[in-house]
Design an enzyme around this catalytic site. Structure first.
Site, PDB file in Angstrom:
ATOM      1  N   GLY A  49       2.740 -12.272  -3.265  1.00 25.59           N
ATOM      2  CA  GLY A  49       1.978 -12.002  -4.853  1.00 25.59           C
ATOM      3  C   GLY A  49       3.391 -11.691  -5.585  1.00 25.59           C
ATOM      4  O   GLY A  49       4.456 -11.936  -4.857  1.00 25.59           O
ATOM      5  N   SER A  50       3.189 -11.465  -6.773  1.00 27.66           N
ATOM      6  CA  SER A  50       4.358 -11.236  -7.634  1.00 27.66           C
ATOM      7  C   SER A  50       5.138 -10.223  -7.295  1.00 27.66           C
ATOM      8  O   SER A  50       6.538 -10.302  -7.596  1.00 27.66           O
ATOM      9  CB  SER A  50       3.703 -11.139  -9.169  1.00 27.66           C
ATOM     10  OG  SER A  50       2.971  -9.745  -9.392  1.00 27.66           O
ATOM     11  N   THR A  51       4.802  -9.126  -6.618  1.00 26.39           N
ATOM     12  CA  THR A  51       5.780  -7.866  -6.726  1.00 26.39           C
ATOM     13  C   THR A  51       6.491  -8.397  -5.293  1.00 26.39           C
ATOM     14  O   THR A  51       7.857  -8.187  -5.062  1.00 26.39           O
ATOM     15  CB  THR A  51       5.172  -6.670  -6.235  1.00 26.39           C
ATOM     16  OG1 THR A  51       4.043  -6.517  -7.317  1.00 26.39           O
ATOM     17  CG2 THR A  51       6.060  -5.451  -6.170  1.00 26.39           C
ATOM     18  N   GLY A 117      -5.288  -8.739  -1.470  1.00 26.44           N
ATOM     19  CA  GLY A 117      -6.038 -10.091  -1.326  1.00 26.44           C
ATOM     20  C   GLY A 117      -6.413 -10.782  -2.893  1.00 26.44           C
ATOM     21  O   GLY A 117      -6.624 -11.822  -2.764  1.00 26.44           O
ATOM     22  N   GLU A 125      -1.860 -11.761   5.447  1.00 31.00           N
ATOM     23  CA  GLU A 125      -1.385 -10.490   5.307  1.00 31.00           C
ATOM     24  C   GLU A 125      -1.666  -9.486   6.536  1.00 31.00           C
ATOM     25  O   GLU A 125      -0.869  -8.695   7.022  1.00 31.00           O
ATOM     26  CB  GLU A 125      -1.568  -9.992   4.098  1.00 31.00           C
ATOM     27  CG  GLU A 125      -0.911 -10.942   2.955  1.00 31.00           C
ATOM     28  CD  GLU A 125      -1.192 -10.416   1.493  1.00 31.00           C
ATOM     29  OE1 GLU A 125      -0.633 -10.539   0.533  1.00 31.00           O
ATOM     30  OE2 GLU A 125      -2.424 -10.137   1.336  1.00 31.00           O
TER      31      GLU A 125
HETATM   32  C1  5RP Z   1      -1.960 -11.233  -2.064  1.00 27.92           C
HETATM   33  C2  5RP Z   1      -1.858  -9.883  -2.237  1.00 27.92           C
HETATM   34  C3  5RP Z   1      -0.977  -9.123  -3.362  1.00 27.92           C
HETATM   35  O1  5RP Z   1      -0.012  -8.310  -2.279  1.00 27.92           O
HETATM   36  C4  5RP Z   1      -1.568  -8.368  -4.228  1.00 27.92           C
HETATM   37  O2  5RP Z   1      -2.642  -9.227  -4.851  1.00 27.92           O
HETATM   38  C5  5RP Z   1      -0.655  -7.862  -5.348  1.00 27.92           C
HETATM   39  O3  5RP Z   1      -0.185  -8.725  -5.928  1.00 27.92           O
HETATM   40  P1  5RP Z   1       0.676  -8.517  -7.310  1.00 27.92           P
HETATM   41  O4  5RP Z   1       2.192  -8.102  -6.615  1.00 27.92           O
HETATM   42  O5  5RP Z   1       1.184  -9.907  -7.849  1.00 27.92           O
HETATM   43  O6  5RP Z   1       0.019  -7.664  -8.261  1.00 27.92           O
HETATM   44  O7  5RP Z   1      -2.573  -8.895  -1.636  1.00 27.92           O
HETATM   45  O8  5RP Z   1      -3.274 -11.716  -1.203  1.00 27.92           O
END
Ligand code: 5RP
Length: 247
Positions: A49-51, A117, A125
Site C-alpha cells: 500500500g501507499s503507506t 485489503g 498480508e
Molecule cells: C493492502 C492493504 C493496505 O495496507 C491498506 O489498503 C492501506 O493502504 P494505504 O496505505 O495505501 O492507504 O491492506 O492490501
C-alpha cells in the site's frame, strides 16, 4: 456563473491537493517512526500500500547505509519495490518466523482491530502477519475510527464460489460489490482470486463477523485483522501517537 463554478472547482481541487499532501506527509512520518523497531539481523515483513511503500523506501535507504536485514514481501508490488531498492529478499521457505512486519491499514479501531485489503493484498498480508512476532501498523490520522466498517470490508474469494459467497454476505446486511479493474474486468489478487468489497456501514461485532466469514466455503480470507497488531503508529500532523495492544 460559469466563472463562479470554475473558482469553486479550483478551490475544491486545491483543498483536495492539500489534504492529499497532508496525508502523504503523515504516511511518511508514521513510516519513519516505525524504523526504530527494525534491528540488524532481523527478518522483516514488508507491507503493501501507499503507506507501506514509504516504509519500504526508507528501509531501502537504511540497507544502503549498511543495515543488515532480510525482507519478506506481502505482495508482488512490495517485492518489486524492495528488489529495486536492493533489499535482500527471502520467502517463507527460508525462515520459520518473521521478527517484525510493518504494514498499513484501511481502518484501526480502539482495540487495534483492523480492516485491511484496500490494496488487494490481504491474503498474503494476513499470512505474513500470522507468522510475525511484532506487527507494527502505520497509518495517517484518517484511518483511526471508533467502529470499523465505514471502509468496505475486502473479502477474497475463489472465482467459482464468488456468486454464492456474495449472496451469503449480502444476507448479513452488506452491500457487496465485486472489485473491478479500471478496464471493467474483475480485479485479481496475487493468488488469482476475486475480491468482494462489502459495505457494512458499521460492524458492531467484528469478532462474530470474522468467524461467520471464515466459515463460508469459498472465502479464502477476509480483511478483518483481529488480535494481530501489536503496535499502531498514527501520524496526526507532525505528532506520532503510539498505540499498543493491551494483553
Ligand atoms: C493492502 C492493504 C493496505 O495496507 C491498506 O489498503 C492501506 O493502504 P494505504 O496505505 O495505501 O492507504 O491492506 O492490501
Amino acid at each position: 456563473m460559469a466563472n463562479a463554478l470554475h473558482k469553486n472547482d479550483r478551490h475544491k481541487n486545491d483543498r483536495h491537493k492539500n489534504d492529499q499532501h497532508k496525508n502523504d506527509q503523515e504516511k511518511e512520518a508514521a513510516a519513519s517512526a516505525s524504523l526504530k523497531f527494525i534491528k540488524d539481523g532481523q527478518v522483516v515483513g514488508l507491507g503493501t500500500g501507499s503507506t507501506a511503500a514509504f516504509f519500504v523506501r526508507l528501509l531501502g535507504e537504511k540497507v544502503k547505509d549498511g543495515l543488515k536485514i532480510r525482507g519478506i514481501p506481502t505482495s508482488e508490488g512490495s517485492r518489486r519495490q524492495a528488489a529495486g531498492l536492493g533489499i535482500p529478499l527471502i520467502t517463507l521457505d527460508d525462515c520459520q518466523a518473521i521478527d517484525v512486519t510493518v504494514d498499513g491499514a484501511d481502518e484501526v479501531d480502539p482495540q487495534l482491530r483492523l480492516i485491511k485489503g484496500g490494496g488487494g493484498a490481504l491474503l498474503r498480508e494476513k499470512i505474513i502477519a500470522s507468522a510475525t512476532r511484532q506487527l507494527v501498523i502505520i497509518v495517517d490520522a484518517t484511518k483511526r475510527v471508533p467502529v470499523l466498517g465505514k471502509f468496505p470490508l475486502p473479502v477474497e474469494v475463489i472465482k467459482f464460489a464468488q456468486p454464492l459467497v456474495a449472496k451469503k454476505i449480502s444476507a448479513l446486511g452488506a452491500d457487496v460489490r465485486l472489485r473491478l479493474q479500471p478496464d471493467g474486468k474483475p480485479f485479481l489478487s496475487d493468488e488469482n482470486n476475486h475480491i468482494l468489497d462489502c459495505h457494512f456501514g458499521q460492524i458492531r461485532d467484528a469478532d462474530a463477523l470474522a468467524r461467520q466469514l471464515s466459515d463460508m466455503p469459498g472465502v479464502v480470507e477476509h480483511g478483518l485483522f483481529i488480535g494481530m497488531a501489536n503496535i499502531v503508529l498514527v501520524a496526526n500532523g507532525t505528532e506520532i501517537v503510539e498505540l499498543r495492544h493491551k494483553a
